[in-house]
Design a protein around this motif. Sequence first.
Motif, PDB file in Angstrom:
ATOM      1  N   GLN A 139      -8.189   7.691   0.196  1.00  0.00           N
ATOM      2  CA  GLN A 139      -7.309   6.540  -0.014  1.00  0.00           C
ATOM      3  C   GLN A 139      -7.215   5.691   1.246  1.00  0.00           C
ATOM      4  OE1 GLN A 139      -5.773   5.917  -3.162  1.00  0.00           O
ATOM      5  NE2 GLN A 139      -5.608   3.936  -2.160  1.00  0.00           N
ATOM      6  N   PHE A 180       0.614   3.833  -3.056  1.00  0.00           N
ATOM      7  CA  PHE A 180      -0.590   4.657  -3.201  1.00  0.00           C
ATOM      8  C   PHE A 180      -0.406   6.003  -2.492  1.00  0.00           C
ATOM      9  CE2 PHE A 180      -2.234   0.259  -3.488  1.00  0.00           C
ATOM     10  CZ  PHE A 180      -2.829   0.330  -4.737  1.00  0.00           C
ATOM     11  N   TYR A 181       0.109   5.965  -1.260  1.00  0.00           N
ATOM     12  CA  TYR A 181       0.276   7.200  -0.500  1.00  0.00           C
ATOM     13  C   TYR A 181       1.464   8.022  -1.001  1.00  0.00           C
ATOM     14  CZ  TYR A 181      -2.992   4.906   2.591  1.00  0.00           C
ATOM     15  OH  TYR A 181      -4.100   4.261   3.091  1.00  0.00           O
ATOM     16  N   ASN A 233      -8.128   1.798   1.475  1.00  0.00           N
ATOM     17  CA  ASN A 233      -7.088   0.850   1.860  1.00  0.00           C
ATOM     18  C   ASN A 233      -7.450   0.051   3.097  1.00  0.00           C
ATOM     19  OD1 ASN A 233      -4.370   2.939   0.714  1.00  0.00           O
ATOM     20  ND2 ASN A 233      -5.200   1.110  -0.227  1.00  0.00           N
ATOM     21  N   LEU A 288       0.485   9.772  -4.253  1.00  0.00           N
ATOM     22  CA  LEU A 288      -0.547  10.780  -4.037  1.00  0.00           C
ATOM     23  C   LEU A 288       0.033  12.018  -3.360  1.00  0.00           C
ATOM     24  CD1 LEU A 288      -3.519  11.521  -4.268  1.00  0.00           C
ATOM     25  CD2 LEU A 288      -3.929  10.319  -2.114  1.00  0.00           C
ATOM     26  N   ASN A 330       0.806  -1.230   0.000  1.00  0.00           N
ATOM     27  CA  ASN A 330       0.000   0.000   0.000  1.00  0.00           C
ATOM     28  C   ASN A 330       0.833   1.272   0.000  1.00  0.00           C
ATOM     29  OD1 ASN A 330      -2.635  -1.078  -0.071  1.00  0.00           O
ATOM     30  ND2 ASN A 330      -2.589  -1.491   2.131  1.00  0.00           N
TER      31      ASN A 330
END
Length: 290
Positions: A211, A164-165, A215, A168, A161
């Motif tokens: 998000q 994704f962060y 998640n 972003l 994960n």
Amino acid sequence: MTEANLTPARSGTVAHILYVLRENPVTALSFALFGFFLLSALIGPALVPYDPLATHADRVLSPPSAQHWFGTDNLGRDVFSRVIVATRLDLVISVAAVALSFAIGSVLGAIAGYRGGWTDTVLNRCLDTIMAFPLFVLAMGIVAALGNSVANIIYATAIINIPFYARLVRAEVNIRREAGFTLAAKLAGNSDARVLAFHIFPNALPPMMVQVSLNLGWAILNAAGLSFIGLGVRPPTPEWGIMVAEGANYIVSGEWWLALFPGLWLMLAVFTFNLMGDGLRDIVDPRRRT
């Protein structure tokens, strides 16, 4: 700062949260469901009617009844008690994994987006390497290599994960690093770290909250999926994925409740987290505060 100065800020935050919940009934429903799951995790194990690990040979595969609301499994264990007790473990895995990936991804993405150059290039290549693999397959490989413990499931879920962060936050910081308020903060004598932490990063939080909610649901599904294929939490520990996997063997013979109820709880948890995204975004968005 005195208590008198803090009180209006606190009351304003509470009023803003209540306003968001009133304006969006779906968000209010999602937070109510989240409260239900949170209470189940905190006090559920103390309130369940049966020991989730206790076996009873005389109650094997009993259908739902007044004594056993969700029936019993192939060892005579109460399914309702196991579903409720499993809530704590699944939420711990989900929240811990997302918190870890949020912290690491936010720091990496913020530094790369703010500094640019070779730092940005190196980070992007590392993220591309992680994203090149099917994420669930990568999680399977990590857990298989490290061992199927709760800690390793959390680490594997966090690793998949992080991109994704990081991406972003990198995009949000990259857009705002030359904005007027950023330049004004620098001219006021703030250090780069302070500008990044207190002026730029808060503006990246609203999309990140969406998000986070997504998640959380994916993390629960990931943990349940690993347990379903035998790489997750070990039996007899109550966990939704294990219970669905064990119950799937009995669907054909008519014991439908073994897989239905843990699967229903799993679906409801993912549904709850998916609905929470818009509400979390509105709560932390500085532009929504009046």
